[in-house]
Design a protein around this motif. Structure first.
Motif, short mmCIF file in Angstrom:
data_model
loop_
_atom_site.label_atom_id
_atom_site.label_comp_id
_atom_site.label_asym_id
_atom_site.label_seq_id
_atom_site.Cartn_x
_atom_site.Cartn_y
_atom_site.Cartn_z
N ASP A 87 0.84 -1.20 0.00
CA ASP A 87 0.00 0.00 0.00
C ASP A 87 0.87 1.26 0.00
O ASP A 87 1.02 1.93 1.02
CB ASP A 87 -0.91 -0.02 1.23
CG ASP A 87 -1.93 1.11 1.23
OD1 ASP A 87 -2.13 1.73 0.17
OD2 ASP A 87 -2.51 1.36 2.30
N VAL A 88 1.46 1.57 -1.15
CA VAL A 88 2.38 2.71 -1.24
C VAL A 88 1.86 3.84 -2.12
O VAL A 88 2.46 4.91 -2.15
CB VAL A 88 3.76 2.26 -1.76
CG1 VAL A 88 4.42 1.30 -0.80
CG2 VAL A 88 3.66 1.65 -3.16
N PHE A 89 0.75 3.61 -2.82
CA PHE A 89 0.24 4.63 -3.73
C PHE A 89 -0.80 5.52 -3.04
O PHE A 89 -1.16 5.29 -1.89
CB PHE A 89 -0.35 3.98 -4.98
CG PHE A 89 0.67 3.23 -5.80
CD1 PHE A 89 1.90 3.78 -6.10
CD2 PHE A 89 0.39 1.95 -6.28
CE1 PHE A 89 2.85 3.10 -6.85
CE2 PHE A 89 1.31 1.26 -7.05
CZ PHE A 89 2.54 1.82 -7.33
N ALA A 90 -1.29 6.52 -3.78
CA ALA A 90 -2.16 7.52 -3.18
C ALA A 90 -3.52 6.97 -2.78
O ALA A 90 -4.13 7.45 -1.83
CB ALA A 90 -2.35 8.69 -4.16
N GLY A 91 -4.01 5.95 -3.48
CA GLY A 91 -5.31 5.39 -3.16
C GLY A 91 -5.28 4.60 -1.87
O GLY A 91 -4.24 4.37 -1.26
N THR A 92 -6.45 4.16 -1.44
CA THR A 92 -6.56 3.35 -0.23
C THR A 92 -7.39 2.11 -0.53
O THR A 92 -8.19 2.09 -1.46
CB THR A 92 -7.22 4.13 0.92
OG1 THR A 92 -8.50 4.61 0.47
CG2 THR A 92 -6.38 5.31 1.34
N GLY A 93 -7.16 1.07 0.24
CA GLY A 93 -7.92 -0.16 0.08
C GLY A 93 -7.22 -1.16 -0.83
O GLY A 93 -6.17 -0.88 -1.42
N ALA A 94 -7.82 -2.32 -0.94
CA ALA A 94 -7.21 -3.43 -1.68
C ALA A 94 -7.05 -3.12 -3.17
O ALA A 94 -6.19 -3.68 -3.83
CB ALA A 94 -8.05 -4.69 -1.50
N ASP A 95 -7.90 -2.25 -3.70
CA ASP A 95 -7.85 -1.95 -5.13
C ASP A 95 -6.86 -0.84 -5.47
O ASP A 95 -6.73 -0.46 -6.62
CB ASP A 95 -9.24 -1.52 -5.63
CG ASP A 95 -10.26 -2.66 -5.52
OD1 ASP A 95 -9.82 -3.83 -5.61
OD2 ASP A 95 -11.44 -2.37 -5.34
N ALA A 96 -6.15 -0.31 -4.49
CA ALA A 96 -5.25 0.82 -4.71
C ALA A 96 -3.79 0.41 -4.77
O ALA A 96 -2.90 1.21 -4.50
CB ALA A 96 -5.46 1.87 -3.63
N SER A 97 -3.55 -0.83 -5.12
CA SER A 97 -2.18 -1.29 -5.28
C SER A 97 -2.17 -2.46 -6.25
O SER A 97 -3.22 -2.94 -6.68
CB SER A 97 -1.59 -1.71 -3.92
OG SER A 97 -2.36 -2.76 -3.37
N GLY A 98 -0.99 -2.92 -6.59
CA GLY A 98 -0.87 -4.04 -7.50
C GLY A 98 -0.92 -3.60 -8.95
O GLY A 98 -1.16 -2.44 -9.29
N LEU A 99 -0.68 -4.57 -9.83
CA LEU A 99 -0.61 -4.27 -11.27
C LEU A 99 -1.94 -3.78 -11.82
O LEU A 99 -1.96 -2.95 -12.73
CB LEU A 99 -0.16 -5.52 -12.03
CG LEU A 99 1.33 -5.87 -11.87
CD1 LEU A 99 1.63 -7.20 -12.55
CD2 LEU A 99 2.22 -4.76 -12.43
N THR A 100 -3.05 -4.26 -11.29
CA THR A 100 -4.36 -3.81 -11.79
C THR A 100 -4.52 -2.32 -11.58
O THR A 100 -4.96 -1.59 -12.47
CB THR A 100 -5.49 -4.57 -11.09
OG1 THR A 100 -5.33 -5.97 -11.32
CG2 THR A 100 -6.85 -4.13 -11.61
N TYR A 101 -4.15 -1.86 -10.39
CA TYR A 101 -4.21 -0.43 -10.10
C TYR A 101 -3.25 0.34 -11.01
O TYR A 101 -3.60 1.40 -11.55
CB TYR A 101 -3.85 -0.20 -8.63
CG TYR A 101 -3.77 1.27 -8.25
CD1 TYR A 101 -4.92 2.00 -7.97
CD2 TYR A 101 -2.54 1.92 -8.16
CE1 TYR A 101 -4.85 3.33 -7.60
CE2 TYR A 101 -2.46 3.25 -7.80
CZ TYR A 101 -3.61 3.95 -7.52
OH TYR A 101 -3.54 5.28 -7.18
N MET A 102 -2.05 -0.18 -11.18
CA MET A 102 -1.03 0.52 -11.97
C MET A 102 -1.40 0.61 -13.44
O MET A 102 -0.93 1.52 -14.14
CB MET A 102 0.32 -0.18 -11.80
CG MET A 102 0.86 -0.10 -10.38
SD MET A 102 2.41 -0.98 -10.14
CE MET A 102 3.57 0.19 -10.92
#
Length: 199
Positions: A87-102
């Motif tokens: 969890d290092v990006f600006a979003g929050t929650g499970a959907d705010a990280s990983g390749l899908t988010y990127m």
């Protein structure tokens, strides 16, 4: 007049300059830089028309302070951790990280982060970070490097018939101006502290 890329950056102005001690310092700087990027991404300052997130401020100042090579290693370490799901990006929650988010709407801006980090690193290596005027020029170029791939990717994802500029540019300009001023004042001020400490 040829552009020289031989000036020291802030990260080279203290501590070890060779051997194992230098490598240890560089590793410490990379870890600290990744932490700085992750923490800054979560900071939101109330602002009109949208809150200011400090992620771009961190990216641009880190690039200037670390130079192109160490800056690139640091930002790529940050991206790898994000891709792995931390969890290092600006979003929050499970959907705010990983390749899908990127690969979502923010993906182009993350590419821009890498480009801007390297660009600010080279600008610092050329001495632009020693003055407010030089930093302003470098920071404007860095912001362009973030926005161009960001907006292009939004257009690819959602279609050019959508209000891409209204989604991905105009709401953030006021906040980016504030961050630009802060970074333009901060980095040259740190150089003055370094000069005073040596004097």
């Amino acid at each position: 007049m040829a552009l020289t890329l031989t000036d020291k950056v802030l990260g080279e102005s203290f501590g070890a300059t060779e051997g194992t001690a230098l490598r240890v310092k560089q590793v410490a700087l990379v870890i600290a830089g990744i932490a700085f990027l992750a923490i800054a991404a979560k900071i939101k300052v109330p602002m009109w028309p949208v809150p200011i997130t400090m992620g771009t401020f961190a990216v641009l100042t880190l690039g200037a302070a670390y130079g192109p090579r160490l800056g690139l290693v640091t930002i790529m370490g940050y991206m790898i951790l994000g891709a792995l799901g931390l969890d290092v990006f600006a979003g929050t929650g499970a959907d705010a990280s990983g390749l899908t988010y990127m690969l979502g709407g923010t993906g182009g801006y993350l590419v821009g982060y890498v480009l801007a980090t390297v660009m600010l690193g080279y600008a610092a290596r050329a001495g632009y970070d020693r003055s407010v005027k030089g930093m302003v020029a470098a920071l404007i170029a860095g912001n362009v490097a973030i926005y161009v791939p960001g907006l292009l990717w939004l257009g690819v994802l959602y279609g050019w018939d959508q209000p891409i500029l209204a989604w991905g540019l105009t709401p953030f300009l006021v906040g980016d101006l504030v961050k630009l001023v802060l970074a333009a004042l901060l980095v040259p001020s740190l150089w003055k502290l370094v000069a005073n400490a040596r004097g």
